[in-house]
Design a protein around this motif. Structure first.
Motif, PDB file in Angstrom:
ATOM      1  N   TYR A 190     128.431 111.193  21.240  1.00  0.00           N
ATOM      2  CA  TYR A 190     128.282 109.767  20.921  1.00  0.00           C
ATOM      3  C   TYR A 190     129.648 109.113  21.107  1.00  0.00           C
ATOM      4  CZ  TYR A 190     126.832 105.680  18.116  1.00  0.00           C
ATOM      5  OH  TYR A 190     126.513 104.421  17.666  1.00  0.00           O
ATOM      6  N   ARG A 191     129.810 108.380  22.210  1.00  0.00           N
ATOM      7  CA  ARG A 191     131.103 107.764  22.506  1.00  0.00           C
ATOM      8  C   ARG A 191     130.965 106.252  22.559  1.00  0.00           C
ATOM      9  NH1 ARG A 191     130.644 111.971  26.259  1.00  0.00           N
ATOM     10  NH2 ARG A 191     129.636 110.366  27.489  1.00  0.00           N
ATOM     11  N   THR A 192     131.582 105.599  21.597  1.00  0.00           N
ATOM     12  CA  THR A 192     131.479 104.139  21.528  1.00  0.00           C
ATOM     13  C   THR A 192     132.069 103.497  22.785  1.00  0.00           C
ATOM     14  OG1 THR A 192     131.616 104.282  19.141  1.00  0.00           O
ATOM     15  CG2 THR A 192     132.059 102.144  20.104  1.00  0.00           C
ATOM     16  N   GLY A 193     133.168 104.083  23.290  1.00  0.00           N
ATOM     17  CA  GLY A 193     133.832 103.471  24.442  1.00  0.00           C
ATOM     18  C   GLY A 193     133.345 103.994  25.776  1.00  0.00           C
ATOM     19  N   ASP A 194     132.158 104.610  25.801  1.00  0.00           N
ATOM     20  CA  ASP A 194     131.635 105.162  27.051  1.00  0.00           C
ATOM     21  C   ASP A 194     131.548 104.066  28.115  1.00  0.00           C
ATOM     22  OD1 ASP A 194     129.847 107.842  27.859  1.00  0.00           O
ATOM     23  OD2 ASP A 194     129.326 106.023  28.986  1.00  0.00           O
ATOM     24  N   PRO A 195     131.943 104.371  29.368  1.00  0.00           N
ATOM     25  CA  PRO A 195     131.907 103.349  30.421  1.00  0.00           C
ATOM     26  C   PRO A 195     130.519 102.715  30.581  1.00  0.00           C
ATOM     27  CG  PRO A 195     132.674 105.471  31.298  1.00  0.00           C
ATOM     28  CD  PRO A 195     132.473 105.655  29.840  1.00  0.00           C
ATOM     29  N   ALA A 196     129.472 103.494  30.328  1.00  0.00           N
ATOM     30  CA  ALA A 196     128.114 102.942  30.452  1.00  0.00           C
ATOM     31  C   ALA A 196     127.900 101.822  29.434  1.00  0.00           C
ATOM     32  CB  ALA A 196     127.079 104.041  30.253  1.00  0.00           C
ATOM     33  N   ILE A 197     128.449 101.995  28.241  1.00  0.00           N
ATOM     34  CA  ILE A 197     128.297 100.982  27.192  1.00  0.00           C
ATOM     35  C   ILE A 197     129.107  99.735  27.572  1.00  0.00           C
ATOM     36  CG2 ILE A 197     128.633 100.491  24.727  1.00  0.00           C
ATOM     37  CD1 ILE A 197     126.540 102.717  25.428  1.00  0.00           C
ATOM     38  N   LEU A 198     130.329  99.972  28.039  1.00  0.00           N
ATOM     39  CA  LEU A 198     131.169  98.837  28.410  1.00  0.00           C
ATOM     40  C   LEU A 198     130.508  98.035  29.531  1.00  0.00           C
ATOM     41  CD1 LEU A 198     134.774 100.366  28.249  1.00  0.00           C
ATOM     42  CD2 LEU A 198     133.280  99.541  26.421  1.00  0.00           C
ATOM     43  N   ARG A 199     129.898  98.761  30.493  1.00  0.00           N
ATOM     44  CA  ARG A 199     129.252  98.038  31.583  1.00  0.00           C
ATOM     45  C   ARG A 199     128.051  97.236  31.088  1.00  0.00           C
ATOM     46  NH1 ARG A 199     127.837 100.730  37.279  1.00  0.00           N
ATOM     47  NH2 ARG A 199     130.069 101.106  37.131  1.00  0.00           N
ATOM     48  N   LEU A 200     127.280  97.818  30.180  1.00  0.00           N
ATOM     49  CA  LEU A 200     126.119  97.085  29.646  1.00  0.00           C
ATOM     50  C   LEU A 200     126.580  95.820  28.920  1.00  0.00           C
ATOM     51  CD1 LEU A 200     123.771  99.933  28.330  1.00  0.00           C
ATOM     52  CD2 LEU A 200     123.459  98.487  30.345  1.00  0.00           C
ATOM     53  N   ILE A 201     127.669  95.919  28.167  1.00  0.00           N
ATOM     54  CA  ILE A 201     128.161  94.736  27.456  1.00  0.00           C
ATOM     55  C   ILE A 201     128.563  93.660  28.467  1.00  0.00           C
ATOM     56  CG2 ILE A 201     129.989  93.839  25.946  1.00  0.00           C
ATOM     57  CD1 ILE A 201     129.956  96.583  24.508  1.00  0.00           C
ATOM     58  N   ARG A 202     129.274  94.088  29.518  1.00  0.00           N
ATOM     59  CA  ARG A 202     129.643  93.129  30.569  1.00  0.00           C
ATOM     60  C   ARG A 202     128.418  92.462  31.186  1.00  0.00           C
ATOM     61  NH1 ARG A 202     134.784  92.303  32.259  1.00  0.00           N
ATOM     62  NH2 ARG A 202     136.231  94.066  32.325  1.00  0.00           N
ATOM     63  N   MET A 203     127.377  93.253  31.422  1.00  0.00           N
ATOM     64  CA  MET A 203     126.152  92.707  32.027  1.00  0.00           C
ATOM     65  C   MET A 203     125.536  91.634  31.143  1.00  0.00           C
ATOM     66  SD  MET A 203     124.343  96.184  33.458  1.00  0.00           S
ATOM     67  CE  MET A 203     122.794  95.410  33.921  1.00  0.00           C
ATOM     68  N   VAL A 204     125.513  91.898  29.834  1.00  0.00           N
ATOM     69  CA  VAL A 204     124.905  90.928  28.922  1.00  0.00           C
ATOM     70  C   VAL A 204     125.748  89.653  28.889  1.00  0.00           C
ATOM     71  CG1 VAL A 204     124.184  90.490  26.542  1.00  0.00           C
ATOM     72  CG2 VAL A 204     123.866  92.761  27.538  1.00  0.00           C
ATOM     73  N   VAL A 205     127.076  89.827  28.838  1.00  0.00           N
ATOM     74  CA  VAL A 205     127.967  88.664  28.807  1.00  0.00           C
ATOM     75  C   VAL A 205     127.764  87.819  30.079  1.00  0.00           C
ATOM     76  CG1 VAL A 205     130.382  87.911  28.880  1.00  0.00           C
ATOM     77  CG2 VAL A 205     129.689  89.734  27.322  1.00  0.00           C
ATOM     78  N   ALA A 206     127.684  88.495  31.234  1.00  0.00           N
ATOM     79  CA  ALA A 206     127.518  87.785  32.503  1.00  0.00           C
ATOM     80  C   ALA A 206     126.180  87.059  32.535  1.00  0.00           C
ATOM     81  CB  ALA A 206     127.620  88.770  33.665  1.00  0.00           C
ATOM     82  N   ALA A 207     125.126  87.746  32.074  1.00  0.00           N
ATOM     83  CA  ALA A 207     123.786  87.153  32.098  1.00  0.00           C
ATOM     84  C   ALA A 207     123.702  85.920  31.206  1.00  0.00           C
ATOM     85  CB  ALA A 207     122.755  88.186  31.669  1.00  0.00           C
ATOM     86  N   ALA A 208     124.456  85.939  30.127  1.00  0.00           N
ATOM     87  CA  ALA A 208     124.397  84.833  29.163  1.00  0.00           C
ATOM     88  C   ALA A 208     125.169  83.621  29.659  1.00  0.00           C
ATOM     89  CB  ALA A 208     124.955  85.289  27.813  1.00  0.00           C
ATOM     90  N   ASP A 209     126.016  83.851  30.655  1.00  0.00           N
ATOM     91  CA  ASP A 209     126.893  82.784  31.120  1.00  0.00           C
ATOM     92  C   ASP A 209     126.325  82.150  32.397  1.00  0.00           C
ATOM     93  OD1 ASP A 209     129.069  81.130  31.167  1.00  0.00           O
ATOM     94  OD2 ASP A 209     130.398  82.589  32.128  1.00  0.00           O
ATOM     95  N   GLN A 210     125.114  81.651  32.304  1.00  0.00           N
ATOM     96  CA  GLN A 210     124.475  81.001  33.445  1.00  0.00           C
ATOM     97  C   GLN A 210     125.091  79.609  33.624  1.00  0.00           C
ATOM     98  OE1 GLN A 210     122.169  82.586  35.260  1.00  0.00           O
ATOM     99  NE2 GLN A 210     122.036  84.366  33.888  1.00  0.00           N
ATOM    100  N   PRO A 211     125.124  79.121  34.885  1.00  0.00           N
ATOM    101  CA  PRO A 211     125.737  77.825  35.136  1.00  0.00           C
ATOM    102  C   PRO A 211     125.077  76.699  34.329  1.00  0.00           C
ATOM    103  CG  PRO A 211     125.024  78.867  37.205  1.00  0.00           C
ATOM    104  CD  PRO A 211     124.623  79.771  36.100  1.00  0.00           C
ATOM    105  N   ASN A 212     123.754  76.759  34.217  1.00  0.00           N
ATOM    106  CA  ASN A 212     123.050  75.647  33.563  1.00  0.00           C
ATOM    107  C   ASN A 212     122.792  75.904  32.079  1.00  0.00           C
ATOM    108  OD1 ASN A 212     121.444  77.772  34.237  1.00  0.00           O
ATOM    109  ND2 ASN A 212     119.615  76.531  34.603  1.00  0.00           N
ATOM    110  N   ARG A 213     123.076  77.092  31.628  1.00  0.00           N
ATOM    111  CA  ARG A 213     122.684  77.445  30.270  1.00  0.00           C
ATOM    112  C   ARG A 213     123.609  78.548  29.745  1.00  0.00           C
ATOM    113  NH1 ARG A 213     118.027  77.795  26.762  1.00  0.00           N
ATOM    114  NH2 ARG A 213     117.561  79.945  26.257  1.00  0.00           N
ATOM    115  N   LYS A 214     124.384  78.225  28.729  1.00  0.00           N
ATOM    116  CA  LYS A 214     125.276  79.241  28.169  1.00  0.00           C
ATOM    117  C   LYS A 214     124.724  79.695  26.818  1.00  0.00           C
ATOM    118  CE  LYS A 214     129.476  77.889  30.541  1.00  0.00           C
ATOM    119  NZ  LYS A 214     128.870  78.385  31.801  1.00  0.00           N
ATOM    120  N   ILE A 215     124.503  80.994  26.752  1.00  0.00           N
ATOM    121  CA  ILE A 215     123.873  81.545  25.549  1.00  0.00           C
ATOM    122  C   ILE A 215     124.916  82.319  24.740  1.00  0.00           C
ATOM    123  CG2 ILE A 215     122.111  83.159  24.752  1.00  0.00           C
ATOM    124  CD1 ILE A 215     120.759  82.614  27.486  1.00  0.00           C
TER     125      ILE A 215
END
Lengths: 91, 586
Positions: B480-505
């Motif tokens: 169980y690794r909190t800093g696993d690259p897979a976790i970091l990438r998933l967090i980045r994906m969510v941040v990117a998805a939330a930052d839509q041009p017309n809608r910031k979540i």
């Protein structure tokens, strides 16, 4: 304890022997007596107040037990116990 | 003196007498007691004996009534055996002279009698031996069970040492008398860990088997900073840890100065710092440390330690209390997140699953158990009428598909219609969001972004599901690794998805990861601007934020990703945060 000591032999006529319930009747009776009562079967010797002792006698149908009461009211005590055996632990 | 190590899950140092809660089975956890505890242990034996005899006498009464006097007499004989002076005095002697625990003493004495009967050879006596074993088990059940009950009637401060604590046990304990927790099993996301964090009590979990080496009443030190449990410490160690305790407190007091300061980075970026709570009373803990609001209100505690499902009024009162205390600040109320691991059988909810983490839990349970779900939603909506518009938000846990989120949303609409009909007042526009804790939700975050009002990344479950690791299982917990690259990438994906041009979540990170200062620069570097944490960690996190710059955070995140699977990532992050904020306690 006064030196008076009386004894009598009884025969177990309970079909299942001197099992848990009659043993518990003897303990209850024994607890109410002012004197010491020991029950012997061959080389085994039990205190009437000790249920584990009595169970340990493993007295079966037909076994002979020697009752010995020592101390105040030994006669009366012995009579009560004999009575219990003679009534075959009936009520 | 004996030192045991486990996982440090809640900081601080506690010193005091132990109270043991053994495992449920009859494997006797310990054989010897301490001399000072002898009279207490003898008292415990008598209490157990009395309880057992009362039980048997009740059996006797019922048997006599239903089957006749002769059957009742059998139970009478059992009581006589249990109370026989030989048995009692022998157990007492073993406790007094051999310092045996009552459990051990009963086992020795009753086994001896049972064996004696067995040796007499007859079938009848063999059966009586069984009676004696039964008597022994009744006594043990009482002795072990009695200990578990004591949790509800504590009268003096103790450290709770247990194999494991169930949610209902912890929900019922008298909090004012508990100084700290240690459990043999469990990990950082175990119930005990979360509860200790919520109560701000030191806790160490996952220590492994050690209860057999402790006796109730022993002096114990729980060091929640180092993850150590010290049994019967020597004087010098007590002094040393007391000093550490005081230093902690004064360091903490120093950080408390930050309380009134705003969580703004050195280069001017405002970070939203919110609190995680379980009980309404914790709202105060958050506010006195300067939280912006409640980022995660876990409502499960309404369901625990109660005989039946909470009523709408129970929910409503709890929510109103939080809303009132918050004075207009936001609160994110997460709907029922009970799983099979957290007292499932309340109110006829389905119990037992072969694989609880993947079974019927959280939103899945709510969607199947609609009435209970609607009750909770009605209460939230009604309570929201008392708060400024938009400040009360509803969050659904464990969303794994768009369809699930839509269904939950529809139930909210249904409840609004019902409230309309009933003439109740409630806000029409309530922000509806979701936990991102199932990998599928993170992967499709861009699609969810079109339909949700906010995301909250629950790192505990996200890590468990992504890496397929149960952190509570010692055999695999190192995976169980909190800093696993897979976790970091998933967090980045969510941040990117939330930052839509017309809608910031808004994206919040809640869970253990966000409460740990060493992960904070990393999270900010990944683009997170809202974190929800255990109230206790707010001051130190604020201290880090105020010394951090966004470019520095981005550097740290990039480097952490570059480190990849290397084991050095924790050390690297720890080193960085110590450089940023040297006065951190941990």
């Amino acid at each position: 304890m006064g030196g008076q000591s009386v004894s009598q032999t009884v025969t177990v006529r309970l079909e299942n022997g001197l099992h848990l319930v009659p043993c518990s009747r003897l303990v209850k009776l024994g607890n109410g007596l002012g004197c010491d009562v020991r029950i012997r079967k061959g080389s085994l010797d039990a205190d009437i107040k000790n249920i584990f002792d009595l169970m340990g006698l493993a007295a079966a149908f037909g076994d002979q037990l020697e009752l010995r009461a020592t101390g105040d009211g030994a006669d009366e005590a012995l009579a009560k116990i004999v009575q219990l055996f003679e009534s075959n632990f009936g009520d | 003196m004996l030192v045991k190590r486990g996982i440090a899950v809640s900081p601080g140092v506690a010193i005091g007498p132990a109270l043991l809660f053994g495992a449920e089975n009859f494997k006797l956890s310990r054989h010897y007691t301490s001399k000072s505890a002898i009279e207490t242990e003898i008292g415990r034996f008598h209490a157990a004996l009395n309880a057992v005899c009362t039980d048997i006498e009740e059996n006797q009464r019922v048997a006599t009534e239903r089957l006749g006097k002769e059957y009742g007499a059998i139970f009478g004989a059992h009581v006589l055996m249990a109370r026989s002076p030989e048995l009692v005095s022998e157990v007492e002697r073993l406790i007094r002279e051999e310092t045996n625990t009552p459990e051990r003493a009963c086992e020795i004495v009753l086994n001896k009698y049972a064996k004696l009967f067995q040796e007499l050879g007859s079938r009848y006596h063999a059966e009586r031996a069984q009676d004696i074993y039964d008597l022994k088990n009744r006594l043990l059940r009482q002795l072990l069970g009695k200990q578990r009950q004591e949790m509800t009637d504590l009268t003096e401060p103790v450290l709770i040492l247990a194999h494991n604590l169930t949610p209902s046990e912890t929900a019922n304990l008298k909090r004012e008398f508990v100084l700290g927790f240690v459990t043999e099993v469990g990990g950082p996301t175990s119930h005990t860990a979360i509860l200790a964090g919520a109560l701000e009590l030191p806790a160490v979990v996952g220590v492994g088997e050690f209860l057999s080496e402790v006796t109730s009443g022993d002096l114990i030190i729980i060091d929640g900073d180092r993850g150590e449990v010290i049994i019967n410490p020597i004087e010098s160690v007590i002094a040393e840890r007391r000093a550490a305790q005081q230093k902690n407190e004064s360091n903490y007091a120093a950080l408390e100065i930050e309380r009134t300061a705003e969580p703004i980075t050195a280069d001017g970026e405002r970070i939203q710092l919110l609190g995680n709570i379980e009980f309404p009373t914790e709202t105060g803990h958050c506010l006195e440390r300067g939280a912006d609001g409640i980022g995660l209100y876990r409502t499960e505690f309404l369901y625990l330690g109660v005989e039946q499902e909470p009523s709408e009024e129970d929910h409503y009162q709890a929510y109103c209390r939080v809303i009132e205390d918050l004075g207009g600040r936001e609160v994110v109320i997460r709907t029922l997140d009970l799983g099979a691991d957290k007292v499932p059988s309340v109110g006829g909810l389905p119990a037992e699953s072969t694989n609880p983490a993947l079974g019927l839990r959280s939103i899945r349970l709510s969607l199947q158990h609609r009435e209970g779900f609607k009750t909770q939603l009605r209460a939230i909506l009604r309570a929201a009428a008392k708060a400024p518009p938009g400040s009360v938000k509803i969050m659904f846990p464990l969303i794994s598909s768009l369809n699930e989120f839509r269904q939950a949303k529809m139930v909210v609409r249904d409840v609004m219609d019902d409230l309309d009909e009933a003439g109740e007042s409630f806000p029409r526009e309530v922000p509806l969001g979701m936990m991102v804790e199932v990998p599928s939700a993170a992967i499709l975050a861009d699609q969810f972004a079109a339909e949700v009002d906010f995301f909250s990344i629950g790192t505990n479950d996200l890590i468990q599901y992504t890496l397929a690791v149960d952190r509570g299982d010692p055999a695999v917990s190192s995976l169980y690794r909190t800093g696993d690259p897979a976790i970091l990438r998933l967090i980045r994906m969510v941040v990117a998805a939330a930052d839509q041009p017309n809608r910031k979540i808004p994206v919040t990170v809640c869970g253990q990861m966000s409460s740990d200062p060493k992960f904070l620069p990393l999270l900010i570097g990944l683009g997170i601007r809202r974190i929800s944490v255990t109230p206790h960690s707010i001051p130190e996190l604020k201290a880090v934020i105020r010394r951090l710059t966004i470019p520095k955070a981005k550097d740290i995140a990039t480097h952490a990703e570059w480190l990849g699977l290397s084991r050095g990532i924790d050390n690297y992050l720890q080193g960085e945060v110590s450089k940023i904020c040297p006065q951190l306690v941990r």
